[in-house]
Motif scaffolding. Structure first.
Motif, PDB file in Angstrom:
ATOM      1  N   THR A  13       0.820  -1.210   0.000  1.00 11.38           N
ATOM      2  CA  THR A  13       0.000   0.000   0.000  1.00 11.38           C
ATOM      3  C   THR A  13       0.856   1.263   0.000  1.00 11.38           C
ATOM      4  OG1 THR A  13      -1.781  -1.139   1.155  1.00 11.38           O
ATOM      5  CG2 THR A  13      -1.808   1.271   1.223  1.00 11.38           C
ATOM      6  N   PHE A  14       1.935   1.257   0.783  1.00  9.99           N
ATOM      7  CA  PHE A  14       2.764   2.456   0.894  1.00  9.99           C
ATOM      8  C   PHE A  14       3.945   2.425  -0.080  1.00  9.99           C
ATOM      9  CE2 PHE A  14       0.530   2.124   4.932  1.00  9.99           C
ATOM     10  CZ  PHE A  14       0.007   3.400   5.040  1.00  9.99           C
ATOM     11  N   THR A  15       4.509   1.245  -0.311  1.00 11.70           N
ATOM     12  CA  THR A  15       5.636   1.150  -1.257  1.00 11.70           C
ATOM     13  C   THR A  15       5.163   1.112  -2.699  1.00 11.70           C
ATOM     14  OG1 THR A  15       5.632  -1.268  -1.108  1.00 11.70           O
ATOM     15  CG2 THR A  15       7.055  -0.068   0.430  1.00 11.70           C
ATOM     16  N   LEU A  16       3.896   0.811  -2.909  1.00  7.00           N
ATOM     17  CA  LEU A  16       3.229   0.716  -4.216  1.00  7.00           C
ATOM     18  C   LEU A  16       3.606  -0.548  -4.993  1.00  7.00           C
ATOM     19  CD1 LEU A  16       3.172   4.387  -5.560  1.00  7.00           C
ATOM     20  CD2 LEU A  16       1.543   3.192  -4.073  1.00  7.00           C
ATOM     21  N   VAL A  17       4.815  -1.059  -4.798  1.00  3.53           N
ATOM     22  CA  VAL A  17       5.199  -2.285  -5.501  1.00  3.53           C
ATOM     23  C   VAL A  17       6.096  -3.125  -4.601  1.00  3.53           C
ATOM     24  CG1 VAL A  17       7.186  -1.151  -6.608  1.00  3.53           C
ATOM     25  CG2 VAL A  17       6.241  -3.252  -7.588  1.00  3.53           C
ATOM     26  N   GLN A  18       5.884  -4.439  -4.657  1.00  3.11           N
ATOM     27  CA  GLN A  18       6.714  -5.390  -3.925  1.00  3.11           C
ATOM     28  C   GLN A  18       7.102  -6.497  -4.909  1.00  3.11           C
ATOM     29  OE1 GLN A  18       7.447  -5.076  -0.512  1.00  3.11           O
ATOM     30  NE2 GLN A  18       8.872  -6.791  -0.722  1.00  3.11           N
ATOM     31  N   LEU A  19       8.408  -6.758  -5.032  1.00  2.39           N
ATOM     32  CA  LEU A  19       8.887  -7.762  -5.977  1.00  2.39           C
ATOM     33  C   LEU A  19       9.210  -9.068  -5.264  1.00  2.39           C
ATOM     34  CD1 LEU A  19      11.277  -5.663  -8.261  1.00  2.39           C
ATOM     35  CD2 LEU A  19       8.851  -6.158  -8.564  1.00  2.39           C
ATOM     36  N   ASP A  64      11.275 -12.281  -6.476  1.00  2.00           N
ATOM     37  CA  ASP A  64      12.091 -12.863  -7.550  1.00  2.00           C
ATOM     38  C   ASP A  64      12.548 -14.282  -7.247  1.00  2.00           C
ATOM     39  OD1 ASP A  64      12.049 -10.650  -9.313  1.00  2.00           O
ATOM     40  OD2 ASP A  64      13.504  -9.619  -8.034  1.00  2.00           O
ATOM     41  N   GLU A  65      12.305 -14.774  -6.027  1.00  4.75           N
ATOM     42  CA  GLU A  65      12.752 -16.113  -5.654  1.00  4.75           C
ATOM     43  C   GLU A  65      11.621 -17.120  -5.666  1.00  4.75           C
ATOM     44  OE1 GLU A  65      15.957 -16.533  -5.413  1.00  4.75           O
ATOM     45  OE2 GLU A  65      16.189 -14.378  -5.736  1.00  4.75           O
ATOM     46  N   THR A  66      10.447 -16.702  -6.054  1.00  5.43           N
ATOM     47  CA  THR A  66       9.314 -17.615  -6.144  1.00  5.43           C
ATOM     48  C   THR A  66       9.426 -18.463  -7.408  1.00  5.43           C
ATOM     49  OG1 THR A  66       8.169 -15.684  -7.043  1.00  5.43           O
ATOM     50  CG2 THR A  66       7.652 -16.286  -4.792  1.00  5.43           C
ATOM     51  N   ARG A  67       8.518 -19.468  -7.539  1.00  2.77           N
ATOM     52  CA  ARG A  67       8.577 -20.360  -8.711  1.00  2.77           C
ATOM     53  C   ARG A  67       8.572 -19.570 -10.004  1.00  2.77           C
ATOM     54  NH1 ARG A  67       4.421 -22.642 -11.563  1.00  2.77           N
ATOM     55  NH2 ARG A  67       2.858 -22.437  -9.910  1.00  2.77           N
ATOM     56  N   ILE A  68       7.772 -18.550 -10.060  1.00  2.63           N
ATOM     57  CA  ILE A  68       7.857 -17.561 -11.135  1.00  2.63           C
ATOM     58  C   ILE A  68       7.973 -16.196 -10.484  1.00  2.63           C
ATOM     59  CG2 ILE A  68       6.517 -18.961 -12.773  1.00  2.63           C
ATOM     60  CD1 ILE A  68       4.189 -16.991 -12.248  1.00  2.63           C
ATOM     61  N   PRO A  69       8.681 -15.251 -11.082  1.00  6.85           N
ATOM     62  CA  PRO A  69       8.802 -13.926 -10.477  1.00  6.85           C
ATOM     63  C   PRO A  69       7.438 -13.210 -10.473  1.00  6.85           C
ATOM     64  CG  PRO A  69      10.484 -14.283 -12.163  1.00  6.85           C
ATOM     65  CD  PRO A  69       9.488 -15.376 -12.306  1.00  6.85           C
ATOM     66  N   VAL A  70       7.145 -12.543  -9.367  1.00  6.31           N
ATOM     67  CA  VAL A  70       5.874 -11.837  -9.218  1.00  6.31           C
ATOM     68  C   VAL A  70       6.153 -10.384  -8.841  1.00  6.31           C
ATOM     69  CG1 VAL A  70       3.662 -11.729  -8.016  1.00  6.31           C
ATOM     70  CG2 VAL A  70       4.726 -13.958  -8.456  1.00  6.31           C
ATOM     71  N   ALA A  71       5.439  -9.466  -9.473  1.00  8.52           N
ATOM     72  CA  ALA A  71       5.468  -8.051  -9.100  1.00  8.52           C
ATOM     73  C   ALA A  71       4.080  -7.682  -8.594  1.00  8.52           C
ATOM     74  CB  ALA A  71       5.856  -7.184 -10.291  1.00  8.52           C
ATOM     75  N   HIS A  72       3.994  -7.379  -7.290  1.00  6.79           N
ATOM     76  CA  HIS A  72       2.718  -7.082  -6.636  1.00  6.79           C
ATOM     77  C   HIS A  72       2.573  -5.564  -6.494  1.00  6.79           C
ATOM     78  CE1 HIS A  72       0.075  -7.581  -2.755  1.00  6.79           C
ATOM     79  NE2 HIS A  72      -0.620  -7.142  -3.790  1.00  6.79           N
ATOM     80  N   PHE A  73       1.610  -4.995  -7.181  1.00  6.77           N
ATOM     81  CA  PHE A  73       1.367  -3.557  -7.160  1.00  6.77           C
ATOM     82  C   PHE A  73       0.087  -3.248  -6.380  1.00  6.77           C
ATOM     83  CE2 PHE A  73       3.960  -4.205 -10.901  1.00  6.77           C
ATOM     84  CZ  PHE A  73       4.785  -3.088 -10.957  1.00  6.77           C
ATOM     85  N   ASP A  74       0.094  -2.148  -5.690  1.00  2.00           N
ATOM     86  CA  ASP A  74      -1.111  -1.614  -5.049  1.00  2.00           C
ATOM     87  C   ASP A  74      -1.214  -0.140  -5.456  1.00  2.00           C
ATOM     88  OD1 ASP A  74      -3.014  -0.430  -3.323  1.00  2.00           O
ATOM     89  OD2 ASP A  74      -2.668  -2.000  -1.824  1.00  2.00           O
ATOM     90  N   LEU A  75      -2.224   0.172  -6.272  1.00  2.00           N
ATOM     91  CA  LEU A  75      -2.345   1.507  -6.856  1.00  2.00           C
ATOM     92  C   LEU A  75      -3.319   2.396  -6.090  1.00  2.00           C
ATOM     93  CD1 LEU A  75      -2.397   0.542 -10.646  1.00  2.00           C
ATOM     94  CD2 LEU A  75      -0.438   0.904  -9.129  1.00  2.00           C
ATOM     95  N   TYR A  76      -3.675   2.008  -4.851  1.00  2.00           N
ATOM     96  CA  TYR A  76      -4.660   2.777  -4.082  1.00  2.00           C
ATOM     97  C   TYR A  76      -4.204   4.226  -3.892  1.00  2.00           C
ATOM     98  CZ  TYR A  76      -7.749   4.127  -0.246  1.00  2.00           C
ATOM     99  OH  TYR A  76      -8.660   4.782   0.547  1.00  2.00           O
ATOM    100  N   ARG A  77      -2.901   4.410  -3.674  1.00  2.00           N
ATOM    101  CA  ARG A  77      -2.390   5.759  -3.417  1.00  2.00           C
ATOM    102  C   ARG A  77      -1.831   6.431  -4.678  1.00  2.00           C
ATOM    103  NH1 ARG A  77      -2.031   6.845   1.976  1.00  2.00           N
ATOM    104  NH2 ARG A  77      -2.441   5.062   3.338  1.00  2.00           N
TER     105      ARG A  77
END
Length: 504
Positions: free
Chosen positions: A64-70, A72-85
């Protein structure tokens, strides 16, 4: 065009289960958008989805505050975004949405804020509060239209044939087939095979496609037919527990994880598994194999692995590997010379009595079943492309493995062992002719694989296969030392010498 489906979720556990189901279908390069009011379930779903890609428990903070969390060590790389702010659209560019889209699964909460910047190929999940429950209205756009529809059909098939089974991701191969491990409450497991029928476009000139030229399976019927016959003959191929042929679904026996390539000392010593796998091939060479097999009131025909099919495979080297290592297309005269040199060699191997050839009888597709006896200890999977051809082909696939180092000493000992097994059953066995076919088909298979690995890298972005090229090049070089391949060896020395092949 879109496809829509809704789920009513009565608990966080059901939300997590749905997320795990989506993790079986979503991969790097995909885009999933989540929308809905505060507290509707977006973050719960996102966290469960990310955890489904983790081999161990992991903390999934809200971005929520960082807007994006990466990740890269998961089975596939995931980029988690929260655009609320998110206040301005320009901020989306600064977050790296577009830069990460090719390498990561993009998982975006409050995705509706992107408005007209939403990608055409996306999965949108709109979360709604329904009393104590949550409704997830899912819409597939672009490529996700067919994928979402298939996901729903798979779930129904599993529910009808393996109700209550947990579903786990199982690593597949380079094909379009997809696999899951289904686990019952008592720990017993089976495998789901999801094999859509091929929809390969025909060439503009009306000629046969590559799959048709080399007789690759067009649908799941081939698996059912070949496995049925192998099991009837006393070999270990996965038994078919349930199937929906028209949809391309099957639940099959699970042979476990003792894949040959993972076994101790595999390839460096003559171990019992690889020795038994050689004996299976010798036994198969002494059988009369049918040209047709009945399945579901229909007939599956075993195609002939003839000269034209073998040539089409070898030609992958010219179509894909040559451009990879030279940066140019092959000149017509060099291509014609390549074809002309192969033709008499491939005609020569057609003189043998044909047997069933699995084509991919090698370490990734063989599983050691220690609890069984004799030849049944070798579990054979990936059978759908079986054809009628030379028995030397599968032996070359096994002893000249493209993915695992099999030492030259081990190869020679096992080739001798195969010949001894054949002689014991048939004193008239033509060992000299067989060894010649082994060298020819070993070279043909190496040329094909160089082309396939180049194609996987160039066309499909699967660059990891390039690490195997030095091994396959060395296999080709060994086969080219046979006197019958002298002219072809000269061609390679002139145009594609080993140093050039291995400089990828």
């Amino acid at each position: 065009m879109t496809f829509e489906h809704s789920w009513l979720l009565k608990s966080e556990d059901e939300t997590a289960a749905l997320a795990r189901e989506f993790s079986l279908f979503a991969t790097a390069g995909d885009w999933i958008g989540l929308s809905g009011d505060l507290g509707a379930g977006k973050t719960t779903f996102a966290r469960a989805l990310i955890r489904a890609y983790c081999s161990e428990p992991v903390d999934v903070p809200s971005p929520t505050f960082t807007l994006v969390q990466l990740y890269d060590e998961t089975r596939i790389p995931v980029a988690h975004f929260d655009l609320y702010r998110l206040e301005e659209m320009s901020e989306a560019d600064e977050l790296g949405l577009d830069d990460l889209a090719g390498s990561h699964l993009i998982l975006t909460e409050w995705a509706e804020r992107l408005e007209d910047r939403l990608p055409p190929d996306r999965l949108m999940i709109d979360w709604q509060i329904s009393g104590e429950a949550r409704t997830a209205k899912v819409t597939g756009f672009g490529v996700w239209q067919a994928r979402l529809e298939r996901m729903v059909r798979v779930a129904r098939f599993v529910q009808d044939n393996a109700p209550g089974h947990a579903r786990e991701f199982l690593q597949g191969d380079a094909s379009a087939r997809r696999y899951e491990r289904l686990i019952a409450d008592d720990g017993q497991s089976s495998l789901l095979m999801d094999m859509p029928a091929k929809t390969e476009p025909k060439p503009a000139d009306g000629s046969a496609s590559y799959s048709q030229q080399v007789h690759l399976a067009e649908d799941i019927r081939a698996v059912l037919a070949v496995n049925k016959e192998l099991v009837a003959a006393g070999y270990s191929a996965p038994a078919i527990l349930a199937a929906d042929i028209e949809s391309g679904f099957a639940i099959v026996e699970d042979f476990g994880d003792a894949v040959f390539g993972t076994l101790e000392n595999y390839g460096s010593k003559v171990t019992l598994p690889i020795k038994t796998a050689v004996e299976v091939l010798a036994d198969m060479a002494g059988r009369n194999w049918p040209c047709t097999v009945g399945v579901d009131d229909q007939v599956h025909t075993m195609a002939a692995f003839d000269e034209s099919a073998l040539m089409a495979e070898a030609d992958l080297l010219m179509g894909w590997f040559w451009p990879l290592v030279t940066g140019t297309e092959p000149a017509a005269d060099r291509h014609s010379e390549f074809t002309a040199l192969w033709q008499p060699l491939l005609q020569q191997v057609q003189q043998e009595e044909p047997v069933w050839v699995m084509r991919d009888y090698h370490s990734p597709n063989l599983i050691w079943l220690d609890q069984r006896e004799g030849n049944a200890r070798v579990g054979i999977i990936d059978t759908q492309d079986a054809v009628l051809g030379s028995p030397a082909y599968d032996l070359a696939a096994l002893l000249q493995d493209a993915r695992v180092d099999v030492s030259v000493a081990v190869e020679r000992k096992l080739l001798d062992h195969y010949a001894a097994c054949r002689r014991a059953c048939d004193p008239s066995f033509d060992e000299t002719g067989f060894r010649t076919s082994y060298a020819i088909l070993g070279a043909q298979r190496a040329a094909k694989i160089l082309g396939i690995f180049a194609r996987l890298s160039k066309r499909d972005g699967k660059h990891g296969y390039l690490r195997h090229i030095p091994r396959v090049s060395a296999i080709l070089e060994r086969n080219l030392q046979h006197s019958v391949l002298a002219d072809l060896k000269t061609w390679f020395e002139r145009y594609l010498p080993a140093p050039l092949r291995e400089a990828v």
